[in-house]
Design a protein around this motif. Structure first.
Motif, PDB file in Angstrom:
ATOM      1  N   CYS A  59      51.742  79.238  -0.256  1.00  0.00           N
ATOM      2  CA  CYS A  59      52.716  78.813  -0.990  1.00  0.00           C
ATOM      3  C   CYS A  59      52.248  77.745  -2.178  1.00  0.00           C
ATOM      4  O   CYS A  59      51.443  76.912  -2.043  1.00  0.00           O
ATOM      5  CB  CYS A  59      53.877  78.111  -0.134  1.00  0.00           C
ATOM      6  N   VAL A  60      52.956  78.087  -3.050  1.00  0.00           N
ATOM      7  CA  VAL A  60      52.543  77.450  -4.559  1.00  0.00           C
ATOM      8  C   VAL A  60      53.926  77.012  -5.332  1.00  0.00           C
ATOM      9  O   VAL A  60      54.617  77.738  -5.346  1.00  0.00           O
ATOM     10  CB  VAL A  60      51.841  78.453  -5.684  1.00  0.00           C
ATOM     11  N   GLN A  61      53.882  75.636  -5.488  1.00  0.00           N
ATOM     12  CA  GLN A  61      54.887  74.978  -6.225  1.00  0.00           C
ATOM     13  C   GLN A  61      54.512  74.805  -7.699  1.00  0.00           C
ATOM     14  O   GLN A  61      53.570  74.747  -8.116  1.00  0.00           O
ATOM     15  CB  GLN A  61      54.826  73.229  -5.917  1.00  0.00           C
ATOM     16  N   SER A  62      55.690  74.992  -8.385  1.00  0.00           N
ATOM     17  CA  SER A  62      55.326  75.126  -9.789  1.00  0.00           C
ATOM     18  C   SER A  62      55.865  73.794 -10.735  1.00  0.00           C
ATOM     19  O   SER A  62      56.681  72.881  -9.888  1.00  0.00           O
ATOM     20  CB  SER A  62      56.309  76.151 -10.457  1.00  0.00           C
ATOM     21  N   GLN A  63      55.751  73.513 -11.836  1.00  0.00           N
ATOM     22  CA  GLN A  63      55.948  72.421 -12.487  1.00  0.00           C
ATOM     23  C   GLN A  63      57.544  72.197 -12.781  1.00  0.00           C
ATOM     24  O   GLN A  63      57.943  71.384 -12.809  1.00  0.00           O
ATOM     25  CB  GLN A  63      55.471  72.682 -14.046  1.00  0.00           C
ATOM     26  N   GLN A  64      58.014  73.507 -12.675  1.00  0.00           N
ATOM     27  CA  GLN A  64      59.632  73.617 -12.836  1.00  0.00           C
ATOM     28  C   GLN A  64      60.210  73.412 -11.434  1.00  0.00           C
ATOM     29  O   GLN A  64      61.300  73.669 -11.373  1.00  0.00           O
ATOM     30  CB  GLN A  64      60.046  75.146 -13.402  1.00  0.00           C
ATOM     31  N   ARG A  65      59.415  73.117 -10.351  1.00  0.00           N
ATOM     32  CA  ARG A  65      59.957  72.438  -9.096  1.00  0.00           C
ATOM     33  C   ARG A  65      60.551  73.900  -8.274  1.00  0.00           C
ATOM     34  O   ARG A  65      61.726  73.734  -7.511  1.00  0.00           O
ATOM     35  CB  ARG A  65      60.909  71.403  -9.142  1.00  0.00           C
ATOM     36  N   THR A  66      59.851  74.818  -8.735  1.00  0.00           N
ATOM     37  CA  THR A  66      60.203  75.907  -7.717  1.00  0.00           C
ATOM     38  C   THR A  66      59.048  76.659  -6.810  1.00  0.00           C
ATOM     39  O   THR A  66      58.059  75.789  -6.858  1.00  0.00           O
ATOM     40  CB  THR A  66      60.609  77.414  -8.752  1.00  0.00           C
ATOM     41  N   LEU A  67      59.143  77.610  -6.301  1.00  0.00           N
ATOM     42  CA  LEU A  67      58.092  77.931  -5.108  1.00  0.00           C
ATOM     43  C   LEU A  67      57.903  79.386  -4.958  1.00  0.00           C
ATOM     44  O   LEU A  67      59.011  80.030  -5.178  1.00  0.00           O
ATOM     45  CB  LEU A  67      58.665  77.331  -3.732  1.00  0.00           C
ATOM     46  N   PHE A 123      68.510  72.993  -5.527  1.00  0.00           N
ATOM     47  CA  PHE A 123      67.299  72.724  -4.638  1.00  0.00           C
ATOM     48  C   PHE A 123      65.988  72.701  -5.332  1.00  0.00           C
ATOM     49  O   PHE A 123      65.416  73.789  -5.868  1.00  0.00           O
ATOM     50  CB  PHE A 123      67.251  73.623  -3.478  1.00  0.00           C
ATOM     51  N   LEU A 124      65.425  71.462  -5.919  1.00  0.00           N
ATOM     52  CA  LEU A 124      64.331  71.413  -6.786  1.00  0.00           C
ATOM     53  C   LEU A 124      63.294  70.960  -5.939  1.00  0.00           C
ATOM     54  O   LEU A 124      63.458  69.722  -5.246  1.00  0.00           O
ATOM     55  CB  LEU A 124      64.521  70.501  -7.986  1.00  0.00           C
ATOM     56  N   VAL A 125      62.235  71.511  -5.840  1.00  0.00           N
ATOM     57  CA  VAL A 125      61.040  71.209  -4.946  1.00  0.00           C
ATOM     58  C   VAL A 125      60.386  69.995  -5.340  1.00  0.00           C
ATOM     59  O   VAL A 125      59.574  69.967  -6.250  1.00  0.00           O
ATOM     60  CB  VAL A 125      60.139  72.499  -4.922  1.00  0.00           C
ATOM     61  N   GLU A 126      60.503  69.023  -4.396  1.00  0.00           N
ATOM     62  CA  GLU A 126      59.525  67.731  -4.600  1.00  0.00           C
ATOM     63  C   GLU A 126      58.038  68.012  -3.998  1.00  0.00           C
ATOM     64  O   GLU A 126      57.262  67.625  -4.528  1.00  0.00           O
ATOM     65  CB  GLU A 126      60.315  66.722  -3.913  1.00  0.00           C
ATOM     66  N   MET A 127      58.131  68.709  -2.920  1.00  0.00           N
ATOM     67  CA  MET A 127      56.808  68.910  -1.975  1.00  0.00           C
ATOM     68  C   MET A 127      57.076  70.118  -1.239  1.00  0.00           C
ATOM     69  O   MET A 127      58.188  70.113  -0.539  1.00  0.00           O
ATOM     70  CB  MET A 127      56.109  67.758  -1.407  1.00  0.00           C
ATOM     71  N   ALA A 156      59.997  72.863   2.658  1.00  0.00           N
ATOM     72  CA  ALA A 156      60.135  72.272   1.612  1.00  0.00           C
ATOM     73  C   ALA A 156      61.191  71.101   1.530  1.00  0.00           C
ATOM     74  O   ALA A 156      62.055  71.164   2.019  1.00  0.00           O
ATOM     75  CB  ALA A 156      60.751  73.361   0.584  1.00  0.00           C
ATOM     76  N   LEU A 157      60.714  70.076   0.567  1.00  0.00           N
ATOM     77  CA  LEU A 157      61.459  68.816   0.451  1.00  0.00           C
ATOM     78  C   LEU A 157      61.984  68.679  -0.870  1.00  0.00           C
ATOM     79  O   LEU A 157      61.178  69.135  -1.982  1.00  0.00           O
ATOM     80  CB  LEU A 157      60.640  67.425   0.691  1.00  0.00           C
ATOM     81  N   SER A 158      63.306  68.703  -1.187  1.00  0.00           N
ATOM     82  CA  SER A 158      63.884  68.393  -2.503  1.00  0.00           C
ATOM     83  C   SER A 158      63.728  67.241  -3.034  1.00  0.00           C
ATOM     84  O   SER A 158      63.596  66.182  -2.444  1.00  0.00           O
ATOM     85  CB  SER A 158      65.360  68.983  -2.386  1.00  0.00           C
ATOM     86  N   THR A 159      64.008  67.288  -4.398  1.00  0.00           N
ATOM     87  CA  THR A 159      64.088  65.924  -4.971  1.00  0.00           C
ATOM     88  C   THR A 159      65.438  65.082  -4.569  1.00  0.00           C
ATOM     89  O   THR A 159      65.265  63.914  -4.829  1.00  0.00           O
ATOM     90  CB  THR A 159      64.300  66.289  -6.543  1.00  0.00           C
TER      91      THR A 159
END
Length: 168
Positions: free
Chosen positions: A48-56, A95-99, A109-112
């Motif tokens: 799984c890869v997280q983006s700068q835009q906080r997507t996955l 839901f914006l991915v924090e990590m 996934a943990l959201s902002t």
């Protein structure tokens, strides 16, 4: 990515196995237009890869829904399943991915906003998703429930367990 690639987990658009060679001879993974990777997690046969835009986006083995697309279709084994063909995972409104983190057959996934969603588990459901197995996505994917004073700040996943660290 390099090494075993039986389920597309190296993201090459094939399932040629293994990917061998020094990293200078291995092509970059195409994650699609406007997807700038900032973090990557892998466990067993999926990535799984997280983006700068906080997507996955996730690819590789998906036999228990661990990629988060609401199905059990592997991704990364054909050119069409990578790049723009590899969709952003629908984790729901706002839901914006924090990590994020990956386990053997699940991912979380943990959201902002400090909410947590997990997907996968399938028949290997030992409680590691915190909810019964679900193929739901988006707003229908359950948010994990915690005590009011428990604010998640970090995730770590093992093969069949999940750990969530709190701020307090």
């Amino acid at each position: 990515c390099f090494g075993t690639n039986s389920d597309g987990q190296c993201g090459t658009g094939t399932n040629t196995n293994p990917i061998i060679g020094p990293p200078t001879q291995i092509n970059a993974i195409d994650l699609g237009t406007d997807f700038t990777a900032i973090d990557v997690h892998t466990f067993y046969y999926h990535v799984c890869v997280q983006s700068q835009q906080r997507t996955l986006k996730c690819f590789g083995l998906n036999d228990y829904g661990q990629l988060g697309y609401g199905d059990t279709i592997n991704r990364g084994t054909t050119p069409a399943s990578m790049g723009d063909g590899l969709l952003i995972i629908d984790l729901g409104s706002d839901f914006l991915v924090e990590m994020m983190a990956t386990g053997a057959y699940h991912s979380c996934a943990l959201s902002t906003m400090k909410t947590v969603k997990c997907f996968g588990c399938g028949v290997y459901n030992y409680g590691q998703c915190g909810t019964p197995h679900s193929t739901e996505t988006g707003d229908n994917l359950p948010v994990l429930e915690f005590a009011a004073d428990f604010v998640p700040m970090a995730l770590a996943l093992g093969a069949y367990h999940t750990c969530i660290m709190t701020e307090t």
